[in-house]
Design a protein around this motif. Structure first.
Motif, PDB file in Angstrom:
ATOM      1  N   UNK A 282     -36.322   9.398  52.467  1.00 46.56           N
ATOM      2  CA  UNK A 282     -35.158   8.880  51.746  1.00 46.56           C
ATOM      3  C   UNK A 282     -34.271   9.992  51.211  1.00 46.56           C
ATOM      4  N   UNK A 283     -34.850  11.030  50.647  1.00 51.42           N
ATOM      5  CA  UNK A 283     -34.067  12.128  50.085  1.00 51.42           C
ATOM      6  C   UNK A 283     -33.254  12.828  51.169  1.00 51.42           C
ATOM      7  N   UNK A 284     -33.834  13.017  52.355  1.00 52.23           N
ATOM      8  CA  UNK A 284     -33.092  13.618  53.469  1.00 52.23           C
ATOM      9  C   UNK A 284     -31.940  12.721  53.906  1.00 52.23           C
ATOM     10  N   UNK A 285     -32.166  11.408  53.912  1.00 48.28           N
ATOM     11  CA  UNK A 285     -31.105  10.463  54.281  1.00 48.28           C
ATOM     12  C   UNK A 285     -29.960  10.556  53.273  1.00 48.28           C
ATOM     13  N   UNK A 286     -30.284  10.598  51.982  1.00 47.77           N
ATOM     14  CA  UNK A 286     -29.262  10.731  50.942  1.00 47.77           C
ATOM     15  C   UNK A 286     -28.470  12.009  51.165  1.00 47.77           C
ATOM     16  N   UNK A 287     -29.174  13.100  51.439  1.00 51.25           N
ATOM     17  CA  UNK A 287     -28.510  14.383  51.657  1.00 51.25           C
ATOM     18  C   UNK A 287     -27.612  14.353  52.892  1.00 51.25           C
TER      19      UNK A 287
ATOM     20  N   UNK B 280     -29.922  15.494  39.415  1.00 49.81           N
ATOM     21  CA  UNK B 280     -30.262  14.901  38.117  1.00 49.81           C
ATOM     22  C   UNK B 280     -29.582  13.541  37.944  1.00 49.81           C
ATOM     23  N   UNK B 281     -28.385  13.359  38.531  1.00 52.72           N
ATOM     24  CA  UNK B 281     -27.713  12.067  38.429  1.00 52.72           C
ATOM     25  C   UNK B 281     -28.458  11.012  39.250  1.00 52.72           C
ATOM     26  N   UNK B 282     -28.952  11.417  40.395  1.00 53.74           N
ATOM     27  CA  UNK B 282     -29.762  10.515  41.207  1.00 53.74           C
ATOM     28  C   UNK B 282     -31.016  10.101  40.442  1.00 53.74           C
ATOM     29  N   UNK B 283     -31.676  11.063  39.807  1.00 53.13           N
ATOM     30  CA  UNK B 283     -32.890  10.774  39.046  1.00 53.13           C
ATOM     31  C   UNK B 283     -32.583   9.846  37.864  1.00 53.13           C
ATOM     32  N   UNK B 284     -31.432  10.058  37.212  1.00 54.10           N
ATOM     33  CA  UNK B 284     -31.039   9.193  36.092  1.00 54.10           C
ATOM     34  C   UNK B 284     -30.850   7.764  36.578  1.00 54.10           C
TER      35      UNK B 284
ATOM     36  N   UNK C  15     -39.476   7.835  41.335  1.00 50.60           N
ATOM     37  CA  UNK C  15     -38.897   8.846  42.216  1.00 50.60           C
ATOM     38  C   UNK C  15     -39.693   9.000  43.508  1.00 50.60           C
ATOM     39  N   UNK C  16     -40.858   8.379  43.574  1.00 52.39           N
ATOM     40  CA  UNK C  16     -41.642   8.412  44.814  1.00 52.39           C
ATOM     41  C   UNK C  16     -40.865   7.851  46.002  1.00 52.39           C
ATOM     42  N   UNK C  17     -39.906   6.944  45.738  1.00 51.47           N
ATOM     43  CA  UNK C  17     -39.135   6.355  46.836  1.00 51.47           C
ATOM     44  C   UNK C  17     -38.344   7.415  47.598  1.00 51.47           C
ATOM     45  N   UNK C  18     -38.050   8.530  46.944  1.00 54.87           N
ATOM     46  CA  UNK C  18     -37.265   9.580  47.585  1.00 54.87           C
ATOM     47  C   UNK C  18     -38.031  10.291  48.693  1.00 54.87           C
ATOM     48  N   UNK C  19     -39.332  10.195  48.652  1.00 59.54           N
ATOM     49  CA  UNK C  19     -40.150  10.956  49.601  1.00 59.54           C
ATOM     50  C   UNK C  19     -40.834  10.049  50.619  1.00 59.54           C
TER      51      UNK C  19
END
Length: 120
Positions: free
Chosen positions: A81-86, A95-99, A108-112
């Protein structure tokens, strides 16, 4: 604030006898939070595609804002997910994504996570 002005919008799919929109006029304030709802085949996606400039139409659509279609296309389906966002938004601020995840009460596990593909 910006306004989306639709004036005398008329549109029909090529080869169709019936117009999807016929002489439609309205104004939307971009500060409004709104959604288009309705049964399938009533013109919601067609209107979005008109905003995106994908179809030719008569009348005018004017706006000082840009439009995007969601969900975004994912080029590499193997990415997490984090690579897709990038890929979609390379200038995102972590930090805005984490907020936002925190406000949504999403771990935040969804990002990986890897994209799961279901086969039927």
């Amino acid at each position: 604030m910006s306004l989306i002005n639709v004036t005398n919008l008329t549109y029909a799919y090529e080869g169709s006898y019936d117009n999807i929109f016929e002489h439609v006029n309205f104004q939307i304030d971009s500060d409004w939070k709104l959604g288009f709802t309705g049964r399938n085949g009533r013109g919601k996606t067609t209107f979005l595609n008109l905003l995106l400039g994908k179809y030719e139409y008569s009348g005018t659509i004017s706006a000082n804002v840009s439009f995007e279609y969601f969900p975004f296309p994912v080029e590499n389906k193997e990415n997490n997910t984090l690579d897709v966002i990038n890929d979609i938004f390379p200038d995102y601020v972590h930090w805005q994504l984490m907020r936002e995840l925190s406000l949504l009460k999403v771990s935040e596990d969804v990002l990986y996570r890897l994209r799961k593909i279901a086969f039927c």
